[in-house]
Design an enzyme around this catalytic site. Structure first.
Site, PDB file in Angstrom:
ATOM      1  N   MET A  27       0.773  -1.199   0.000  1.00 14.33           N
ATOM      2  CA  MET A  27       0.000   0.000   0.000  1.00 14.33           C
ATOM      3  C   MET A  27       0.817   1.268   0.000  1.00 14.33           C
ATOM      4  O   MET A  27       0.316   2.285  -0.439  1.00 14.33           O
ATOM      5  CB  MET A  27      -0.963   0.029   1.169  1.00 14.33           C
ATOM      6  CG  MET A  27      -0.270   0.386   2.466  1.00 14.33           C
ATOM      7  SD  MET A  27      -0.903  -0.352   3.942  1.00 14.33           S
ATOM      8  CE  MET A  27      -0.208  -1.962   3.873  1.00 14.33           C
ATOM      9  N   PRO A  28       2.040   1.282   0.480  1.00 10.26           N
ATOM     10  CA  PRO A  28       2.755   2.561   0.435  1.00 10.26           C
ATOM     11  C   PRO A  28       3.072   2.989  -0.994  1.00 10.26           C
ATOM     12  O   PRO A  28       3.379   2.165  -1.848  1.00 10.26           O
ATOM     13  CB  PRO A  28       4.056   2.271   1.192  1.00 10.26           C
ATOM     14  CG  PRO A  28       3.781   1.066   2.006  1.00 10.26           C
ATOM     15  CD  PRO A  28       2.800   0.264   1.200  1.00 10.26           C
ATOM     16  N   LEU A  29       2.953   4.271  -1.208  1.00 10.35           N
ATOM     17  CA  LEU A  29       3.398   4.889  -2.450  1.00 10.35           C
ATOM     18  C   LEU A  29       4.606   5.736  -2.092  1.00 10.35           C
ATOM     19  O   LEU A  29       4.517   6.628  -1.256  1.00 10.35           O
ATOM     20  CB  LEU A  29       2.291   5.753  -3.050  1.00 10.35           C
ATOM     21  CG  LEU A  29       2.681   6.570  -4.281  1.00 10.35           C
ATOM     22  CD1 LEU A  29       3.079   5.655  -5.432  1.00 10.35           C
ATOM     23  CD2 LEU A  29       1.527   7.468  -4.693  1.00 10.35           C
TER      24      LEU A  29
ATOM     25  N   MET B 299      10.706  -0.921   4.395  1.00  8.48           N
ATOM     26  CA  MET B 299       9.247  -1.020   4.518  1.00  8.48           C
ATOM     27  C   MET B 299       8.839  -2.452   4.812  1.00  8.48           C
ATOM     28  O   MET B 299       7.951  -2.703   5.630  1.00  8.48           O
ATOM     29  CB  MET B 299       8.559  -0.527   3.236  1.00  8.48           C
ATOM     30  CG  MET B 299       8.636   0.962   3.037  1.00  8.48           C
ATOM     31  SD  MET B 299       7.562   1.613   1.722  1.00  8.48           S
ATOM     32  CE  MET B 299       7.931   0.567   0.335  1.00  8.48           C
TER      33      MET B 299
ATOM     34  N   THR C 246       3.457   7.730   1.192  1.00  6.99           N
ATOM     35  CA  THR C 246       2.044   7.774   1.542  1.00  6.99           C
ATOM     36  C   THR C 246       1.634   6.357   1.913  1.00  6.99           C
ATOM     37  O   THR C 246       1.857   5.418   1.136  1.00  6.99           O
ATOM     38  CB  THR C 246       1.204   8.286   0.357  1.00  6.99           C
ATOM     39  OG1 THR C 246       1.698   9.580  -0.030  1.00  6.99           O
ATOM     40  CG2 THR C 246      -0.256   8.400   0.738  1.00  6.99           C
TER      41      THR C 246
END
Length: 127
Positions: A1-3, A28, A72
């Site tokens: 999910m992180p951008l 991450m 994000t």
């Protein structure tokens, strides 16, 4: 999910950029428990006149090798987990490609799960 968005001055090699992306992704995975293949990263490079930063804000001595990382992600992580993540990113980027710790600026932008669509017009995490 992180951008992940990575901003650097123009002129770095493809290997250097790959090491940045790989190091951040590894941090991450280890600290945010990001699933395998959940990797969405953009790198933008800027000319000198487009890349403005203060070289000593908060008494941290930065150089033109500054790496600005904006991530994000869902708002599901605590302070200690974020601290561990920031440390892991710096340690990995120091090890490879050799970024100075002072030259790693990280900004975490948290969002609600319903703010993501990974394709097909579906709110992926809104169930």
């Amino acid at each position: 999910m992180p951008l992940v968005r990575i901003d650097i001055r123009r002129g770095k090699s493809a290997e250097y950029i790959a090491a940045l992306k790989d190091g951040i992704y590894a941090a991450m995975r280890e600290n945010f428990q990001v699933p395998e293949n959940d990797r969405f990263m953009l790198v933008s490079q800027y000319e000198a006149e487009e890349f403005d930063y203060h070289p000593s804000y908060l008494d941290i001595q930065r150089s033109d090798d500054l790496v600005i990382v904006q991530i994000t992600a869902n708002n599901t992580r605590g302070v200690e987990q974020k601290k561990a993540f920031y440390r892991a990113v710096v340690d990995k980027l120091v090890a490879n490609p050799g970024v100075r710790p002072e030259d790693v600026l990280i900004n975490l932008v948290e969002t609600a799960k319903e703010n993501w669509s990974f394709g097909n017009g579906v709110a992926t995490y809104a169930t």
